[in-house]
Design a protein around this motif. Structure first.
Motif, PDB file in Angstrom:
ATOM      1  N   VAL A 192       0.850  -1.184   0.000  1.00  0.00           N
ATOM      2  CA  VAL A 192       0.000   0.000   0.000  1.00  0.00           C
ATOM      3  C   VAL A 192       0.886   1.235   0.000  1.00  0.00           C
ATOM      4  CG1 VAL A 192      -0.210  -0.013   2.506  1.00  0.00           C
ATOM      5  CG2 VAL A 192      -1.927   1.143   1.165  1.00  0.00           C
ATOM      6  N   GLN A 193       0.431   2.294  -0.690  1.00  0.00           N
ATOM      7  CA  GLN A 193       1.215   3.522  -0.775  1.00  0.00           C
ATOM      8  C   GLN A 193       0.300   4.726  -0.553  1.00  0.00           C
ATOM      9  OE1 GLN A 193       3.038   4.311  -4.580  1.00  0.00           O
ATOM     10  NE2 GLN A 193       4.898   4.975  -3.547  1.00  0.00           N
ATOM     11  N   LEU A 194       0.699   5.624   0.351  1.00  0.00           N
ATOM     12  CA  LEU A 194      -0.102   6.787   0.712  1.00  0.00           C
ATOM     13  C   LEU A 194       0.440   8.091   0.131  1.00  0.00           C
ATOM     14  CD1 LEU A 194      -0.551   6.035   4.520  1.00  0.00           C
ATOM     15  CD2 LEU A 194      -2.211   5.631   2.715  1.00  0.00           C
ATOM     16  N   LYS A 195       1.485   8.021  -0.676  1.00  0.00           N
ATOM     17  CA  LYS A 195       2.241   9.205  -1.079  1.00  0.00           C
ATOM     18  C   LYS A 195       1.360  10.330  -1.654  1.00  0.00           C
ATOM     19  CE  LYS A 195       5.269   9.611  -4.588  1.00  0.00           C
ATOM     20  NZ  LYS A 195       6.385   9.225  -5.409  1.00  0.00           N
ATOM     21  N   ASP A 196       0.550  10.073  -2.637  1.00  0.00           N
ATOM     22  CA  ASP A 196      -0.238  11.122  -3.294  1.00  0.00           C
ATOM     23  C   ASP A 196      -1.700  11.121  -2.873  1.00  0.00           C
ATOM     24  OD1 ASP A 196       1.965  12.012  -4.751  1.00  0.00           O
ATOM     25  OD2 ASP A 196       1.644  10.506  -6.311  1.00  0.00           O
ATOM     26  N   SER A 197      -2.019  10.426  -1.804  1.00  0.00           N
ATOM     27  CA  SER A 197      -3.420  10.303  -1.418  1.00  0.00           C
ATOM     28  C   SER A 197      -3.902  11.514  -0.628  1.00  0.00           C
ATOM     29  CB  SER A 197      -3.643   9.024  -0.621  1.00  0.00           C
ATOM     30  OG  SER A 197      -2.839   9.006   0.510  1.00  0.00           O
ATOM     31  N   HIS A 198      -5.201  11.737  -0.678  1.00  0.00           N
ATOM     32  CA  HIS A 198      -5.823  12.826   0.071  1.00  0.00           C
ATOM     33  C   HIS A 198      -7.240  12.410   0.445  1.00  0.00           C
ATOM     34  CE1 HIS A 198      -6.953  13.487  -4.114  1.00  0.00           C
ATOM     35  NE2 HIS A 198      -8.032  14.102  -3.665  1.00  0.00           N
ATOM     36  N   ILE A 199      -7.850  13.173   1.351  1.00  0.00           N
ATOM     37  CA  ILE A 199      -9.167  12.821   1.882  1.00  0.00           C
ATOM     38  C   ILE A 199     -10.129  13.963   1.638  1.00  0.00           C
ATOM     39  CG2 ILE A 199     -10.446  12.292   4.002  1.00  0.00           C
ATOM     40  CD1 ILE A 199      -7.780  10.990   4.955  1.00  0.00           C
ATOM     41  N   ARG A 200     -11.341  13.606   1.207  1.00  0.00           N
ATOM     42  CA  ARG A 200     -12.411  14.588   1.012  1.00  0.00           C
ATOM     43  C   ARG A 200     -13.656  14.111   1.730  1.00  0.00           C
ATOM     44  NH1 ARG A 200     -12.293  15.044  -5.338  1.00  0.00           N
ATOM     45  NH2 ARG A 200     -10.152  15.710  -5.614  1.00  0.00           N
ATOM     46  N   ILE A 201     -14.474  15.070   2.136  1.00  0.00           N
ATOM     47  CA  ILE A 201     -15.773  14.770   2.734  1.00  0.00           C
ATOM     48  C   ILE A 201     -16.817  14.997   1.637  1.00  0.00           C
ATOM     49  CG2 ILE A 201     -17.398  15.288   4.587  1.00  0.00           C
ATOM     50  CD1 ILE A 201     -14.717  14.395   5.683  1.00  0.00           C
ATOM     51  N   ARG A 202     -17.598  13.949   1.346  1.00  0.00           N
ATOM     52  CA  ARG A 202     -18.605  14.027   0.289  1.00  0.00           C
ATOM     53  C   ARG A 202     -19.905  13.422   0.815  1.00  0.00           C
ATOM     54  NH1 ARG A 202     -16.710  10.763  -4.502  1.00  0.00           N
ATOM     55  NH2 ARG A 202     -17.926   9.130  -3.547  1.00  0.00           N
ATOM     56  N   ASN A 203     -20.983  14.189   0.787  1.00  0.00           N
ATOM     57  CA  ASN A 203     -22.305  13.745   1.252  1.00  0.00           C
ATOM     58  C   ASN A 203     -22.267  13.219   2.689  1.00  0.00           C
ATOM     59  OD1 ASN A 203     -23.363  14.361  -1.285  1.00  0.00           O
ATOM     60  ND2 ASN A 203     -22.993  12.297  -2.067  1.00  0.00           N
ATOM     61  N   GLY A 204     -21.521  13.881   3.544  1.00  0.00           N
ATOM     62  CA  GLY A 204     -21.453  13.482   4.946  1.00  0.00           C
ATOM     63  C   GLY A 204     -20.620  12.241   5.200  1.00  0.00           C
ATOM     64  N   GLU A 205     -19.828  11.805   4.219  1.00  0.00           N
ATOM     65  CA  GLU A 205     -18.959  10.631   4.365  1.00  0.00           C
ATOM     66  C   GLU A 205     -17.533  11.008   3.985  1.00  0.00           C
ATOM     67  OE1 GLU A 205     -20.801   7.916   1.631  1.00  0.00           O
ATOM     68  OE2 GLU A 205     -22.168   7.147   3.153  1.00  0.00           O
ATOM     69  N   ALA A 206     -16.575  10.411   4.646  1.00  0.00           N
ATOM     70  CA  ALA A 206     -15.170  10.678   4.343  1.00  0.00           C
ATOM     71  C   ALA A 206     -14.662   9.628   3.355  1.00  0.00           C
ATOM     72  CB  ALA A 206     -14.341  10.632   5.619  1.00  0.00           C
ATOM     73  N   TRP A 207     -13.946  10.072   2.332  1.00  0.00           N
ATOM     74  CA  TRP A 207     -13.407   9.196   1.301  1.00  0.00           C
ATOM     75  C   TRP A 207     -11.927   9.477   1.116  1.00  0.00           C
ATOM     76  CZ3 TRP A 207     -16.389   5.624  -1.425  1.00  0.00           C
ATOM     77  CH2 TRP A 207     -17.765   5.684  -1.180  1.00  0.00           C
ATOM     78  N   VAL A 208     -11.149   8.427   0.899  1.00  0.00           N
ATOM     79  CA  VAL A 208      -9.728   8.591   0.609  1.00  0.00           C
ATOM     80  C   VAL A 208      -9.531   8.357  -0.893  1.00  0.00           C
ATOM     81  CG1 VAL A 208      -9.095   6.207   1.220  1.00  0.00           C
ATOM     82  CG2 VAL A 208      -7.368   7.969   1.276  1.00  0.00           C
ATOM     83  N   TYR A 209      -8.808   9.285  -1.530  1.00  0.00           N
ATOM     84  CA  TYR A 209      -8.561   9.253  -2.970  1.00  0.00           C
ATOM     85  C   TYR A 209      -7.083   8.978  -3.228  1.00  0.00           C
ATOM     86  CZ  TYR A 209     -13.116  11.475  -3.558  1.00  0.00           C
ATOM     87  OH  TYR A 209     -14.451  11.745  -3.532  1.00  0.00           O
ATOM     88  N   ASN A 210      -6.793   8.316  -4.327  1.00  0.00           N
ATOM     89  CA  ASN A 210      -5.422   8.056  -4.805  1.00  0.00           C
ATOM     90  C   ASN A 210      -4.567   7.234  -3.854  1.00  0.00           C
ATOM     91  OD1 ASN A 210      -5.876   9.386  -7.190  1.00  0.00           O
ATOM     92  ND2 ASN A 210      -5.045  11.315  -6.457  1.00  0.00           N
ATOM     93  N   MET A 211      -5.170   6.457  -2.976  1.00  0.00           N
ATOM     94  CA  MET A 211      -4.390   5.542  -2.147  1.00  0.00           C
ATOM     95  C   MET A 211      -4.162   4.282  -2.977  1.00  0.00           C
ATOM     96  SD  MET A 211      -5.129   3.966   1.634  1.00  0.00           S
ATOM     97  CE  MET A 211      -6.411   2.837   1.164  1.00  0.00           C
ATOM     98  N   HIS A 212      -2.916   3.978  -3.257  1.00  0.00           N
ATOM     99  CA  HIS A 212      -2.604   2.852  -4.138  1.00  0.00           C
ATOM    100  C   HIS A 212      -2.447   1.568  -3.330  1.00  0.00           C
ATOM    101  CE1 HIS A 212      -0.347   0.218  -6.837  1.00  0.00           C
ATOM    102  NE2 HIS A 212      -0.922   0.915  -7.801  1.00  0.00           N
ATOM    103  N   VAL A 213      -3.322   0.607  -3.606  1.00  0.00           N
ATOM    104  CA  VAL A 213      -3.230  -0.731  -3.020  1.00  0.00           C
ATOM    105  C   VAL A 213      -3.002  -1.680  -4.186  1.00  0.00           C
ATOM    106  CG1 VAL A 213      -4.403  -2.514  -1.695  1.00  0.00           C
ATOM    107  CG2 VAL A 213      -4.776  -0.124  -1.129  1.00  0.00           C
ATOM    108  N   SER A 214      -1.815  -2.279  -4.249  1.00  0.00           N
ATOM    109  CA  SER A 214      -1.468  -3.156  -5.366  1.00  0.00           C
ATOM    110  C   SER A 214      -2.425  -4.345  -5.446  1.00  0.00           C
ATOM    111  CB  SER A 214      -0.043  -3.671  -5.216  1.00  0.00           C
ATOM    112  OG  SER A 214       0.852  -2.595  -5.249  1.00  0.00           O
ATOM    113  N   PRO A 215      -2.713  -4.823  -6.662  1.00  0.00           N
ATOM    114  CA  PRO A 215      -3.563  -6.011  -6.792  1.00  0.00           C
ATOM    115  C   PRO A 215      -2.923  -7.206  -6.093  1.00  0.00           C
ATOM    116  CG  PRO A 215      -3.332  -4.919  -8.901  1.00  0.00           C
ATOM    117  CD  PRO A 215      -2.374  -4.250  -7.956  1.00  0.00           C
ATOM    118  N   PHE A 216      -3.758  -8.055  -5.530  1.00  0.00           N
ATOM    119  CA  PHE A 216      -3.298  -9.233  -4.804  1.00  0.00           C
ATOM    120  C   PHE A 216      -2.704 -10.232  -5.789  1.00  0.00           C
ATOM    121  CE2 PHE A 216      -4.387 -13.250  -2.387  1.00  0.00           C
ATOM    122  CZ  PHE A 216      -3.412 -13.067  -1.438  1.00  0.00           C
ATOM    123  N   ASP A 217      -1.534 -10.795  -5.443  1.00  0.00           N
ATOM    124  CA  ASP A 217      -0.811 -11.692  -6.352  1.00  0.00           C
ATOM    125  C   ASP A 217      -1.630 -12.927  -6.726  1.00  0.00           C
ATOM    126  OD1 ASP A 217       1.348  -9.985  -6.298  1.00  0.00           O
ATOM    127  OD2 ASP A 217       2.321 -11.046  -4.640  1.00  0.00           O
TER     128      ASP A 217
END
Length: 154
Positions: free
Chosen positions: A44-69
């Motif tokens: 998992v990589q958090l380098k370029d990720s950010h968080i926004r509040i949308r419709n009363g819910e918190a969402w994390v954007y651009n958090m890279h989670v590599s596909p499972f092998d």
């Protein structure tokens, strides 16, 4: 167990450089089966990720989670938006703070706590260039003092 403790899987070191972190919150994540398997293996990589509040819910954007092998056709999209699990009161505090000038919500680190993946998020105010230079100067001076002290002990 204190907030931010557990097996650390990823850290956003750039957040401390770019922001004054004033308050931190611990948030759970809504994940799929293959995502949690990849996160547990540390992909998992958090380098370029950010968080926004949308419709009363918190969402994390651009958090890279590599596909499972060992994943199959049901594997997840690496950059999909993921919902954060926070209390309504915490989301209200974050919304109020973000409306103030210069505040943003940044992910700081991801860790496993009691078997669940948690994301430590911080409410930060952006640093100016001169603040970043001051921090680098202080860090360099501290390193130099430690180096001199280490040489004296020999």
């Amino acid at each position: 167990m204190a907030k931010g403790t557990g097996k650390v899987l990823a850290q956003n070191k750039k957040a401390g450089h770019d922001y004054f972190i004033e308050e931190t919150y611990e948030a759970g994540l809504v994940l799929t089966g293959t995502e949690i398997k990849s996160i547990r293996s540390g992909k998992v990589q958090l380098k370029d990720s950010h968080i926004r509040i949308r419709n009363g819910e918190a969402w994390v954007y651009n958090m890279h989670v590599s596909p499972f092998d060992q994943g199959n056709r049901f594997n997840h999209d690496p950059l999909r938006n993921r919902k954060l699990l926070l209390h309504k009161k915490q989301i209200g505090q974050l919304v109020g703070a973000v409306k103030r000038d210069g505040y943003t919500i940044v992910p700081l680190k991801m860790y496993i706590k009691d078997g669940y993946a948690k994301l430590l998020i911080g409410l930060g105010k952006g640093k100016k260039d001169h603040d970043k230079r001051d921090d680098l100067r202080k860090k360099e001076a501290k390193r130099e003092m430690e180096r001199v002290f280490k040489d004296r002990q020999r």
